[in-house]
Scaffold this motif. Structure first.
Motif, PDB file in Angstrom:
ATOM      1  N   GLU A   1      43.290  41.642  42.062  1.00 16.46           N
ATOM      2  CA  GLU A   1      43.758  40.692  43.077  1.00 16.46           C
ATOM      3  C   GLU A   1      42.679  40.305  44.083  1.00 16.46           C
ATOM      4  N   VAL A   2      41.611  41.091  44.143  1.00 20.57           N
ATOM      5  CA  VAL A   2      40.524  40.778  45.083  1.00 20.57           C
ATOM      6  C   VAL A   2      39.233  40.451  44.336  1.00 20.57           C
ATOM      7  N   VAL A   3      38.731  41.421  43.552  1.00 18.33           N
ATOM      8  CA  VAL A   3      37.460  41.231  42.849  1.00 18.33           C
ATOM      9  C   VAL A   3      37.521  40.066  41.871  1.00 18.33           C
ATOM     10  N   LYS A   4      38.595  39.998  41.112  1.00 18.57           N
ATOM     11  CA  LYS A   4      38.735  38.941  40.102  1.00 18.57           C
ATOM     12  C   LYS A   4      38.728  37.551  40.726  1.00 18.57           C
ATOM     13  N   MET A   5      39.204  37.454  41.971  1.00 16.10           N
ATOM     14  CA  MET A   5      39.286  36.162  42.638  1.00 16.10           C
ATOM     15  C   MET A   5      37.959  35.733  43.265  1.00 16.10           C
ATOM     16  N   SER A   6      36.975  36.646  43.290  1.00 16.15           N
ATOM     17  CA  SER A   6      35.679  36.332  43.884  1.00 16.15           C
ATOM     18  C   SER A   6      34.813  35.579  42.872  1.00 16.15           C
ATOM     19  N   ASP A   7      33.628  35.204  43.315  1.00 21.13           N
ATOM     20  CA  ASP A   7      32.693  34.486  42.441  1.00 21.13           C
ATOM     21  C   ASP A   7      31.960  35.499  41.561  1.00 21.13           C
ATOM     22  N   ILE A   8      32.656  36.015  40.557  1.00 14.07           N
ATOM     23  CA  ILE A   8      32.108  37.061  39.699  1.00 14.07           C
ATOM     24  C   ILE A   8      32.014  36.549  38.259  1.00 14.07           C
ATOM     25  N   LYS A   9      30.926  36.879  37.583  1.00 14.15           N
ATOM     26  CA  LYS A   9      30.753  36.444  36.205  1.00 14.15           C
ATOM     27  C   LYS A   9      31.765  37.153  35.309  1.00 14.15           C
ATOM     28  N   PRO A  10      32.311  36.467  34.306  1.00 10.20           N
ATOM     29  CA  PRO A  10      33.296  37.081  33.405  1.00 10.20           C
ATOM     30  C   PRO A  10      32.795  38.366  32.752  1.00 10.20           C
ATOM     31  N   THR A  11      31.508  38.401  32.367  1.00  9.57           N
ATOM     32  CA  THR A  11      30.976  39.611  31.731  1.00  9.57           C
ATOM     33  C   THR A  11      30.938  40.779  32.700  1.00  9.57           C
ATOM     34  N   THR A  12      30.632  40.502  33.981  1.00 12.99           N
ATOM     35  CA  THR A  12      30.613  41.558  34.995  1.00 12.99           C
ATOM     36  C   THR A  12      32.019  42.084  35.230  1.00 12.99           C
ATOM     37  N   PHE A  13      32.988  41.171  35.320  1.00 15.11           N
ATOM     38  CA  PHE A  13      34.368  41.619  35.525  1.00 15.11           C
ATOM     39  C   PHE A  13      34.857  42.431  34.327  1.00 15.11           C
ATOM     40  N   ALA A  14      34.468  42.032  33.123  1.00 17.86           N
ATOM     41  CA  ALA A  14      34.863  42.783  31.928  1.00 17.86           C
ATOM     42  C   ALA A  14      34.308  44.204  31.970  1.00 17.86           C
ATOM     43  N   ARG A  15      33.053  44.365  32.466  1.00 16.55           N
ATOM     44  CA  ARG A  15      32.471  45.697  32.614  1.00 16.55           C
ATOM     45  C   ARG A  15      33.248  46.513  33.646  1.00 16.55           C
ATOM     46  N   TYR A  16      33.614  45.864  34.749  1.00 12.39           N
ATOM     47  CA  TYR A  16      34.391  46.540  35.792  1.00 12.39           C
ATOM     48  C   TYR A  16      35.750  46.990  35.245  1.00 12.39           C
ATOM     49  N   GLU A  17      36.383  46.117  34.494  1.00  6.98           N
ATOM     50  CA  GLU A  17      37.697  46.464  33.938  1.00  6.98           C
ATOM     51  C   GLU A  17      37.576  47.639  32.988  1.00  6.98           C
ATOM     52  N   GLY A  18      36.474  47.669  32.219  1.00  9.29           N
ATOM     53  CA  GLY A  18      36.233  48.782  31.301  1.00  9.29           C
ATOM     54  C   GLY A  18      36.020  50.083  32.055  1.00  9.29           C
ATOM     55  N   LEU A  19      35.283  50.018  33.168  1.00  7.76           N
ATOM     56  CA  LEU A  19      35.078  51.200  34.004  1.00  7.76           C
ATOM     57  C   LEU A  19      36.409  51.708  34.551  1.00  7.76           C
ATOM     58  N   TYR A  20      37.233  50.778  35.029  1.00 10.27           N
ATOM     59  CA  TYR A  20      38.534  51.174  35.568  1.00 10.27           C
ATOM     60  C   TYR A  20      39.383  51.838  34.481  1.00 10.27           C
ATOM     61  N   ARG A  21      39.436  51.210  33.331  1.00 12.60           N
ATOM     62  CA  ARG A  21      40.288  51.708  32.241  1.00 12.60           C
ATOM     63  C   ARG A  21      39.828  53.069  31.740  1.00 12.60           C
ATOM     64  N   ASN A  22      38.509  53.272  31.651  1.00 12.61           N
ATOM     65  CA  ASN A  22      37.973  54.497  31.061  1.00 12.61           C
ATOM     66  C   ASN A  22      37.736  55.633  32.055  1.00 12.61           C
ATOM     67  N   TYR A  23      37.490  55.288  33.336  1.00 13.57           N
ATOM     68  CA  TYR A  23      37.090  56.322  34.291  1.00 13.57           C
ATOM     69  C   TYR A  23      37.965  56.446  35.540  1.00 13.57           C
TER      70      TYR A  23
END
Length: 390
Positions: free
Chosen positions: A76-98
């Motif tokens: 709701e916050v990070v995804k709405m910022s000016d973030i590259k899709p690949t960077t957000f995908a890495r963040y989502e992977g970190l959240y899911r795995n760690y």
């Protein structure tokens, strides 16, 4: 005098309950907050903690569990910022795995201590065999989340800030042992002498320039300045997870800005690539003719495309690369090995570290030095003994 005892009962169990008036509602009616505990001291302690938080301007974090709040912040916050899709995908992977199933997941964020995080990192390092760099990247991610929590008034201090946590490090002998892999001269000759095909041209482009895979397949004809012998690197292509407005994930191949601002660069066009550019254009035009109306006309300025004129999917490229190496009898190595080989050859030919770093598009010269430590060490060993030549 009556003996004081529990004054509150729920589900058949008795508790001590104390109250605190916290203001009035819209109608002027008094609002009361209650605090319960197994002992009167525990109930009063909860009451005092609440009062202290109000004095500090903190919000009630009773329901702000770590994983749940992290998820809300991420989507709701990070995804709405000016973030590259690949960077957000890495963040989502970190959240899911760690984060999601971590030992910290069900702890209220105001109860998480630096030592809790330290123990989690130690476990990742010792038992789960995660590398120092992986844990460091995770720590930066978690620290960013806690900075947000401080800004929102959920907590007073960031448990990851300063020197509160010591990131696990590999022993120096283990770190030195992790040398980058490169292609041998014999393997490079096999590539050069292999049959003409698209994957050969893509790989030779990376080998001759040090460009990343995504940068090579994102090249447009207009990026190649034959007159001034320059290649302009302005974009990259990546296949990544994309989350729609309902956070439903799909895999897509997209064009985006390069990895860092230093990745946007102009590099020399090697003469050896000029004939390869002509052959790559020939293959593209032949595929367009063969596909007919099914060939996409949206991307005709791109040098390397799929057989139907679409952007090249990373997964498909990996499969084609693996098949290419197998056909020319080269043990499998990652495509990125071409970039390592390019850098190593530059150092072996006495090109300065700063120059190589710039050509590779690294954000910092230190990154280049860290990756190619073993190569630079060999070059230092070639240094001249001044007293011997006087």
């Amino acid at each position: 005098m009556a003996k004081s005892g529990p004054n509150y009962k729920v589900n058949g169990k008795e508790y001590y309950r104390v109250s605190l008036e916290i203001g009035r509602d819209a109608t002027g009616k008094r609002k009361t907050k209650f605090f319960t505990g197994k002992t009167k001291k525990e109930a009063n302690q909860k009451k005092q903690e609440y009062i202290n938080k109000q004095i500090l301007g903190l919000k009630d974090t009773k329901t702000l569990w770590f994983a749940q709040t992290f998820n809300s912040w991420l989507f709701e916050v990070v995804k709405m910022s000016d973030i590259k899709p690949t960077t957000f995908a890495r963040y989502e992977g970190l959240y899911r795995n760690y984060i999601n199933d971590s030992p910290l997941a069900c702890i209220s964020i105001d109860k998480i201590e630096p030592m809790s995080i330290q123990r989690y990192y130690n476990d990742l390092f010792k038992k789960q065999k995660k590398s120092s760099s992986q844990i460091s990247y995770l720590n930066k991610f978690i620290r960013k989340f806690f900075n947000y929590c401080v800004d929102c008034g959920y907590i007073v201090n960031n448990p990851c800030s300063g020197n509160k946590i010591s990131l696990p490090k590999e022993k120096r002998s283990e770190a030195i042992a992790k040398k980058v892999e490169i292609f041998t001269d014999d393997e490079l000759n096999k590539m050069l002498n292999s049959d003409d095909c698209k994957i050969k041209y893509i790989s030779l482009f990376s080998l001759a320039t040090g460009m990343r895979r995504g940068e090579v397949i994102a090249l447009k004809e207009s990026d190649i300045d034959i007159k001034h012998n320059e290649i302009h690197i302005r974009r990259t292509i990546a296949t990544t997870a994309i989350f729609d407005e309902n956070n439903i994930k799909t895999k897509q191949t997209i064009v985006q800005e390069p990895k860092t601002k230093n990745s946007i660069r102009d590099i020399p066009l090697p003469n050896s690539l000029k004939s390869i550019i002509k052959k790559a254009k020939l293959i593209r035009n032949e595929e367009k003719f063969k596909a007919g109306e099914s060939y996409s006309t949206k991307n005709l300025d791109y040098l390397f495309l799929s057989e139907r004129g679409n952007f090249i999917n990373a997964g498909n490229l990996d499969k084609t690369w693996a098949k290419f190496l197998k056909n020319i009898d080269i043990p499998h190595k990652k495509f990125h090995t071409l970039r390592h080989t390019y850098a190593t050859k530059q150092f072996e030919n006495d090109i300065p570290l700063k120059t190589v770093s710039t050509l590779l598009g690294h954000g910092d010269i230190g990154i280049t030095a860290d990756i190619y430590t073993h190569v630079l060490k060999k070059q230092k060993e070639k240094s001249v003994d001044i007293l011997e030549i006087i």
